[in-house]
Design a protein around this motif. Structure first.
Motif, PDB file in Angstrom:
ATOM      1  N   HIS A   1      30.482  39.253  48.178  1.00 33.90           N
ATOM      2  CA  HIS A   1      30.999  39.082  49.540  1.00 33.90           C
ATOM      3  C   HIS A   1      32.495  38.766  49.463  1.00 33.90           C
ATOM      4  CE1 HIS A   1      26.914  38.910  51.294  1.00 33.90           C
ATOM      5  NE2 HIS A   1      26.607  38.289  50.177  1.00 33.90           N
ATOM      6  N   PRO A   2      33.347  39.773  49.229  1.00 35.06           N
ATOM      7  CA  PRO A   2      34.785  39.512  49.088  1.00 35.06           C
ATOM      8  C   PRO A   2      35.397  38.996  50.386  1.00 35.06           C
ATOM      9  CG  PRO A   2      34.356  41.866  49.237  1.00 35.06           C
ATOM     10  CD  PRO A   2      33.030  41.206  49.126  1.00 35.06           C
ATOM     11  N   ASP A   3      36.325  38.041  50.228  1.00 37.62           N
ATOM     12  CA  ASP A   3      36.998  37.510  51.414  1.00 37.62           C
ATOM     13  C   ASP A   3      38.124  38.446  51.850  1.00 37.62           C
ATOM     14  OD1 ASP A   3      39.023  37.116  49.551  1.00 37.62           O
ATOM     15  OD2 ASP A   3      38.594  34.977  49.323  1.00 37.62           O
ATOM     16  N   GLU A   4      38.784  38.072  52.915  1.00 40.78           N
ATOM     17  CA  GLU A   4      39.811  38.947  53.497  1.00 40.78           C
ATOM     18  C   GLU A   4      40.948  39.206  52.518  1.00 40.78           C
ATOM     19  OE1 GLU A   4      42.730  39.067  57.443  1.00 40.78           O
ATOM     20  OE2 GLU A   4      41.138  37.547  57.269  1.00 40.78           O
ATOM     21  N   LYS A   5      41.351  38.170  51.790  1.00 39.10           N
ATOM     22  CA  LYS A   5      42.465  38.327  50.844  1.00 39.10           C
ATOM     23  C   LYS A   5      42.106  39.312  49.736  1.00 39.10           C
ATOM     24  CE  LYS A   5      45.551  35.602  47.900  1.00 39.10           C
ATOM     25  NZ  LYS A   5      45.891  34.234  47.402  1.00 39.10           N
ATOM     26  N   ARG A   6      40.901  39.200  49.195  1.00 39.76           N
ATOM     27  CA  ARG A   6      40.484  40.112  48.129  1.00 39.76           C
ATOM     28  C   ARG A   6      40.321  41.532  48.666  1.00 39.76           C
ATOM     29  NH1 ARG A   6      38.778  38.961  43.206  1.00 39.76           N
ATOM     30  NH2 ARG A   6      38.393  36.774  43.753  1.00 39.76           N
ATOM     31  N   LEU A   7      39.830  41.670  49.887  1.00 40.25           N
ATOM     32  CA  LEU A   7      39.698  42.994  50.489  1.00 40.25           C
ATOM     33  C   LEU A   7      41.047  43.681  50.619  1.00 40.25           C
ATOM     34  CD1 LEU A   7      37.072  42.267  53.305  1.00 40.25           C
ATOM     35  CD2 LEU A   7      36.728  43.734  51.307  1.00 40.25           C
ATOM     36  N   GLU A   8      42.057  42.916  51.032  1.00 43.72           N
ATOM     37  CA  GLU A   8      43.395  43.503  51.173  1.00 43.72           C
ATOM     38  C   GLU A   8      43.943  43.919  49.816  1.00 43.72           C
ATOM     39  OE1 GLU A   8      45.632  40.550  53.189  1.00 43.72           O
ATOM     40  OE2 GLU A   8      44.722  40.951  55.159  1.00 43.72           O
ATOM     41  N   GLY A   9      43.704  43.108  48.780  1.00 42.53           N
ATOM     42  CA  GLY A   9      44.155  43.463  47.432  1.00 42.53           C
ATOM     43  C   GLY A   9      43.483  44.727  46.927  1.00 42.53           C
ATOM     44  N   LEU A  10      42.176  44.831  47.136  1.00 38.38           N
ATOM     45  CA  LEU A  10      41.457  46.033  46.715  1.00 38.38           C
ATOM     46  C   LEU A  10      41.900  47.247  47.515  1.00 38.38           C
ATOM     47  CD1 LEU A  10      37.867  44.513  46.355  1.00 38.38           C
ATOM     48  CD2 LEU A  10      39.310  45.373  44.500  1.00 38.38           C
ATOM     49  N   SER A  11      42.237  47.031  48.781  1.00 37.43           N
ATOM     50  CA  SER A  11      42.707  48.128  49.622  1.00 37.43           C
ATOM     51  C   SER A  11      43.993  48.732  49.069  1.00 37.43           C
ATOM     52  CB  SER A  11      42.920  47.622  51.050  1.00 37.43           C
ATOM     53  OG  SER A  11      43.468  48.639  51.856  1.00 37.43           O
ATOM     54  N   LYS A  12      44.909  47.871  48.647  1.00 40.15           N
ATOM     55  CA  LYS A  12      46.169  48.360  48.064  1.00 40.15           C
ATOM     56  C   LYS A  12      45.927  49.012  46.708  1.00 40.15           C
ATOM     57  CE  LYS A  12      48.916  44.811  50.405  1.00 40.15           C
ATOM     58  NZ  LYS A  12      49.754  43.596  50.232  1.00 40.15           N
ATOM     59  N   GLN A  13      45.056  48.422  45.908  1.00 42.01           N
ATOM     60  CA  GLN A  13      44.792  48.941  44.563  1.00 42.01           C
ATOM     61  C   GLN A  13      44.137  50.315  44.592  1.00 42.01           C
ATOM     62  OE1 GLN A  13      42.460  46.256  42.200  1.00 42.01           O
ATOM     63  NE2 GLN A  13      42.495  47.550  40.378  1.00 42.01           N
ATOM     64  N   LEU A  14      43.212  50.523  45.540  1.00 50.54           N
ATOM     65  CA  LEU A  14      42.461  51.780  45.593  1.00 50.54           C
ATOM     66  C   LEU A  14      43.008  52.760  46.622  1.00 50.54           C
ATOM     67  CD1 LEU A  14      38.845  50.291  45.467  1.00 50.54           C
ATOM     68  CD2 LEU A  14      40.070  51.408  43.594  1.00 50.54           C
TER      69      LEU A  14
END
Length: 387
Positions: free
Chosen positions: A93-106
């Motif tokens: 269950h990734p939080d908002e901060k991790r989701l944003e990081g993954l969004s930029k990475q992928l």
């Protein structure tokens, strides 16, 4: 080792005054419960588990397919090594901060990543077919053992007068039917203890595991000390609601919503009447008061009663969930989600966008009862263990 066993089985702890283990030794005239009898429960538990596998494969599954129960599981998430690593090693269950990081990475938008994690979590949900097969097995076993218990108990005097549970103690011979009933019930609960780790994971795993430990402990020590008469009453009473529960779950998996709702409400009534009414007034009354009057005070008496009270606390918790589910059914005209056992902890349905918006879902049910002694119990649909 002999010294430890002698200390553990101290007759002044386990037995009433003026009763010794010698009084419970089998003779040519009468057989009494022996601790060695319980060893039979382990191979029999394995046999019950193997019978279950065969039953689900060759009987329950064809029945499910004939009733057009959905065989396919949830949609699988597309393969992605980075997201899979995060899912398995860091968080489901990734939080908002991790989701944003993954969004930029992928170079994916946040919504697509949320959708991937939701689909990946749902992959671990069992299919409706799997849940139907488990419920059909439990329904079949509970129906058989409950019917057997009723047929046996209706011929006994202690069904109609609980004081007969203590009359003549300790010289109460072990009847063959009682021995069979006890060993099969104990074997079934041992099989549940171990299969719970590979069965459909439920939200109340810890509570159900506690229930199974208490049940196995009560069956074991009541058998060794020949307090089996009240044990048969307790076992039969607990099996009654589980039969209806598993039937309600099967109806739900077959998409027979009206039948499922009717069976769930029937289950709610049977469960509350039997666990919050008959159990304390019939079982706890005789173990707390009539047993004390008949046999006096001894340490194990309070151990047995403490375990029986723990069961009553679990009954109250499950009854709260059932009443909440029944209230939703009446107010919304449809049974909602099972907060007890049929919500699998590994597959919580999550929204694609904000978590505050909850999805209305139909019942999944246990049990013990997702898919339960209950002895599997519901909180919006049908209840589980058990039970």
């Amino acid at each position: 080792m002999a010294g430890i066993l002698a200390w553990f089985w101290n007759e002044r702890f386990w037995l009433p005054h003026n009763v010794t283990w010698a009084d419970l030794q089998s003779t040519e005239e009468a057989a009494f419960p022996q601790a060695e009898d319980l060893y039979l429960a382990f191979p029999l538990a394995f046999c019950i588990f193997m019978i279950r596998l065969l039953f689900e494969r060759f009987i329950a599954k064809p029945c499910a397919l004939g009733l057009k129960v959905q065989a396919n599981g949830p949609q699988k998430a597309q393969p992605n090594a980075i997201l899979e690593k995060v899912f398995t090693a860091i968080t489901k269950h990734p939080d908002e901060k991790r989701l944003e990081g993954l969004s930029k990475q992928l170079d994916w938008d946040v919504r697509s990543i949320q959708r991937w994690f939701r689909q990946r979590r749902n992959q671990e949900k069992p299919s409706t077919l799997t849940k139907f097969c488990e419920s059909m097995w439990r329904f079949t076993f509970y129906l058989y053992i409950f019917t057997y218990g009723i047929r046996f108990l209706k011929k006994t005097p202690w069904l109609w007068n609980t004081r007969q549970c203590w009359n003549g103690y300790p010289y109460q011979p072990l009847l063959p039917d009682l021995h069979y009933y006890y060993i099969v019930e104990l074997s079934f609960y041992w099989s549940l203890m171990f299969s719970q780790f590979i069965d459909i994971k439920r939200k109340d795993f810890g509570i159900m595991f506690t229930h199974h430990i208490v049940t196995v402990t009560l069956i074991t020590f009541s058998y060794v000390t020949n307090l089996t008469r009240v044990g048969t009453l307790t076992l039969c009473l607990h099996d009654a609601a589980d039969v209806v529960l598993e039937a309600a779950k099967m109806a739900n998996y077959c998409k027979c919503q009206k039948l499922s709702d009717l069976l769930f409400l029937t289950f709610a009534i049977v469960f509350i009447v039997s666990r919050l009414g008959i159990y304390p007034l019939w079982i706890l009354n005789t173990t707390l008061f009539e047993l004390y009057e008949a046999l006096g005070n001894f340490p194990a008496l309070w151990i047995f009663n403490a375990l029986l009270v723990i069961l009553q606390i679990l009954h109250c918790f499950w009854s709260y969930l059932i009443i909440k589910a029944a209230y939703k059914a009446i107010s919304k005209g449809k049974v909602a989600k099972d907060d007890r056992s049929d919500i699998e902890s590994s597959s919580d349905e999550e929204e694609t966008v904000p978590r505050s918006k909850t999805l209305h879902s139909t019942i999944t049910t246990n049990g013990t009862s997702g898919a339960n002694g209950t002895n599997g119990y519901l909180t919006g649909g049908t209840c589980s263990e058990e039970h």
